[in-house]
Enzyme design. Sequence first.
Site, mmCIF file in Angstrom:
data_model
loop_
_atom_site.group_PDB
_atom_site.id
_atom_site.type_symbol
_atom_site.label_atom_id
_atom_site.label_comp_id
_atom_site.label_asym_id
_atom_site.label_seq_id
_atom_site.Cartn_x
_atom_site.Cartn_y
_atom_site.Cartn_z
ATOM 1 N N TRP A 1 0.865 -1.175 0.145
ATOM 2 C CA TRP A 1 0.151 0.018 -0.110
ATOM 3 C C TRP A 1 0.953 1.200 -0.043
ATOM 4 O O TRP A 1 1.971 1.176 0.206
ATOM 5 C CB TRP A 1 -1.207 -0.077 1.316
ATOM 6 C CG TRP A 1 -2.086 0.746 1.001
ATOM 7 C CD1 TRP A 1 -2.535 1.955 1.324
ATOM 8 C CD2 TRP A 1 -3.090 0.375 0.066
ATOM 9 N NE1 TRP A 1 -3.807 2.358 0.828
ATOM 10 C CE2 TRP A 1 -4.163 1.369 -0.083
ATOM 11 C CE3 TRP A 1 -3.520 -0.663 -0.815
ATOM 12 C CZ2 TRP A 1 -5.337 1.264 -0.633
ATOM 13 C CZ3 TRP A 1 -4.548 -0.973 -1.433
ATOM 14 C CH2 TRP A 1 -5.516 -0.038 -1.384
ATOM 15 N N ASP B 1 0.010 11.144 -0.147
ATOM 16 C CA ASP B 1 -0.923 12.106 -0.096
ATOM 17 C C ASP B 1 -2.389 11.491 0.299
ATOM 18 O O ASP B 1 -2.367 10.337 0.159
ATOM 19 C CB ASP B 1 -0.785 12.830 -1.540
ATOM 20 C CG ASP B 1 -1.535 12.009 -2.501
ATOM 21 O OD1 ASP B 1 -1.068 10.828 -2.806
ATOM 22 O OD2 ASP B 1 -2.235 12.552 -3.497
ATOM 23 N N GLU C 1 -3.479 8.574 -2.080
ATOM 24 C CA GLU C 1 -2.479 7.588 -1.651
ATOM 25 C C GLU C 1 -1.700 7.160 -2.760
ATOM 26 O O GLU C 1 -1.309 6.123 -3.169
ATOM 27 C CB GLU C 1 -3.296 6.283 -1.194
ATOM 28 C CG GLU C 1 -4.574 6.530 -0.482
ATOM 29 C CD GLU C 1 -5.187 5.336 0.009
ATOM 30 O OE1 GLU C 1 -6.128 4.651 -0.627
ATOM 31 O OE2 GLU C 1 -4.798 4.968 1.324
ATOM 32 N N GLU C 2 -1.241 8.369 -3.555
ATOM 33 C CA GLU C 2 -0.607 7.971 -4.870
ATOM 34 C C GLU C 2 0.711 8.552 -4.930
ATOM 35 O O GLU C 2 1.695 7.973 -5.527
ATOM 36 C CB GLU C 2 -1.185 8.451 -5.761
ATOM 37 C CG GLU C 2 -2.732 7.648 -6.222
ATOM 38 C CD GLU C 2 -3.301 8.594 -7.240
ATOM 39 O OE1 GLU C 2 -4.403 7.830 -7.680
ATOM 40 O OE2 GLU C 2 -3.324 9.668 -7.529
ATOM 41 N N GLU D 1 -18.535 6.936 -5.254
ATOM 42 C CA GLU D 1 -17.296 7.747 -5.144
ATOM 43 C C GLU D 1 -17.329 8.708 -6.336
ATOM 44 O O GLU D 1 -16.956 10.047 -6.041
ATOM 45 C CB GLU D 1 -16.231 6.735 -5.212
ATOM 46 C CG GLU D 1 -14.650 7.480 -5.059
ATOM 47 C CD GLU D 1 -13.668 6.331 -5.150
ATOM 48 O OE1 GLU D 1 -13.391 5.901 -6.440
ATOM 49 O OE2 GLU D 1 -13.005 6.292 -4.332
#
Length: 575
Positions: A140, A197, A200-201, A425
């Site tokens: 992750w 960030d 999550e990238e 989303e």
Amino acid sequence: MRFAFLTSLIALATGALAQSSSADAYVASESPIAKAGVLANIGPSGSKSSGAKAGVVIASPSTSNPNYLYTWTRDSSLVFKALIDQFTTGEDGSLRTLIDQFTSAEATLQQVSNPSGTVSTGGLGEPKFNIDETAFTGAWGRPQRDGPALRATAIITYANWLLANGNGTSYVTNTLWPIIKLDLDYVENNWNQSTFDLWEEINSSSFFTTAVQHRALREGATFASKIGQTSVVSGYTTQADNLLCFLQSYWNPTAGYVTANTGGGRSGKDSNTVLTSIHTFDPAAGCDAATFQPCSDKALSNLKFYVDSFRSVYSINSGIASNAAVAVGRYPEDSYQGGNPWYLSVSAVAEQLYDALIVWNKTGSLQVTSTSLAFFKQFDSSVATGTYASSSATYTTLTTGVKNFADGFLAINAKYTPSNGGLAEQFSRSNGAPLSAVDLTWSYAAALTSFAARNGKTYAGWGADKVTVPTSCSSGPGGAGVPVTFNVQATTTFGENIYITGNQAALQNWSPDSALLLSSANYPIWSITVTLPANTAIEYKYIRKFNGAVTWESDPNNSFTTPASGSVTRSDTWR
Ligand SMILES: *[C@@H]1O[C@H](CO)[C@@H](O)[C@H](O)[C@H]1NC(C)=O
Ligand SMILES: *[C@@H]1O[C@H](CO)[C@@H](O)[C@H](O)[C@H]1NC(C)=O
Ligand SMILES: *[C@@H]1O[C@H](CO)[C@@H](O)[C@H](O)[C@H]1NC(C)=O
Ligand SMILES: *[C@@H]1O[C@H](CO)[C@@H](O)[C@H](O)[C@H]1NC(C)=O
Ligand SMILES: *[C@@H]1O[C@H](CO)[C@@H](O)[C@H](O)[C@H]1NC(C)=O
């Protein structure tokens, strides 16, 4: 000619009216659905969160493409901040049990060892957990250092209410303060290290993360003083000053917007920045630009650049006037799940604008600066820089324009919300159909907070009115890390080598295969220098490798804690 002009004026006015009545209708119909949508996603009894422990927020019930049946510290904390705001302002007195379950679930999760570490070695930066409160061990983007800050902010808000409402100090001091302190100490010691960030990238520094860390340490210092925990105050305040200083560096003065991340190689225009303004809104701070308050010239200029970056990117935006609301997403370069508009990003733009209107109304005037001029020209092409009192025609024109613009964003969400009110989303950039995870908890919470702002609701501030940006920026304690020299006395046979591994990424996380080779230049002393995080409990062992055979040092593990700064030399003898 004249007739055409009048017709277009009427069309404009009718368009604005249609938008605000669409926003009115949406707020009325979507409010109860969004509230129920949030509650359905919280264990132990939420109707869509079966299997989640008490107080655990699932991100979405979606289990495939994408699988969001996990609990994220960021999402959960933002969602509970919204619920705690409803509870503490008397809007929903029934939430207390759930809030208590949340604080105790988070206390449990803080102690769960995970791939980012243990509670004392960086584990608080772990972004997500399984919903039964066990660690998620897959690959992750970790760590994500906004989570502890957002969690501290949510729990401090609740603790302040308890103190003000006759709960006494013992529960707050004995039960809540230890949770808050772990998170704030983590922020204090680690803010100056890179982070993934909020999407999550990107692994770099991130505006949203820096801003929420700043907020948390500020209100944390005030809260700690209030309950007599004075020993932490100066450390939190020093790092808050450093964070505020660093925060300024994301502003791009020539372009007029905030670059969301220091890495990543994108335009930098990102919903990250709008979410920052709404989640660090302090109604007492006016239009302060150093904290990027919603009505500050920097935040308004930034909002325009961010919104405009989507006008030509999504085909559902085509044909919309260049000063009207459009569908917006995380960032224009996004390709995740097709790279579409996000409901929560659309809500955030509306919320920033409603927050701005609240402050202008409260102060009785509005200022147009050279930085915000282009933003305001969208609503009055002849407006000039200056301060406009609420009695002026210009004030009325501009605030009416901003209100209609804000309502236009809610009208976009209204248009693309399916008839059952469910908020996924994303919605399709080409036809507006809902996409990606269904019933995203954060989408519902973002709708609720934007509706509250539209109704003029505000919540307690965090001291943004009392801050001053330092004249020069200093690094934080964890910034460069602490160089540690490991010396071990070990006699070896020819061809045999000494390696080290331990509980840090820099020490290869206990992997004998990738353990670090020490130098034998000063044989029989073997040596290596490794930079390790500050204020961190380190465990390590030396190993021998000879013809493929690995021999570990005998127990126990070697251990020590790195200091806040400086360097360390360890002098060991092979055991
Ligand atoms: C204070 O509030 C907590 C959380 O709701 C509760 O568990 C505790 O019993 C309260 N204590 C007092 C003295 O009211
Ligand atoms: C650490 O702080 C310094 C000083 O503000 C800054 O220049 C640097 O970019 C920061 N690094 C990270 C990773 O936050
Ligand atoms: C994130 O960036 C830092 C600083 O460049 C680096 O030390 C770290 O290994 C990176 N983490 C990951 C998971 O790529
Ligand atoms: C401005 O604030 C006053 C109270 O001070 C309130 O009555 C009025 O509705 C507000 N106007 C807007 C547009 O929010
Ligand atoms: C040393 O650390 C490893 C990894 O955390 C652990 O599995 C092991 O039990 C520790 N050894 C001792 C003797 O505590």
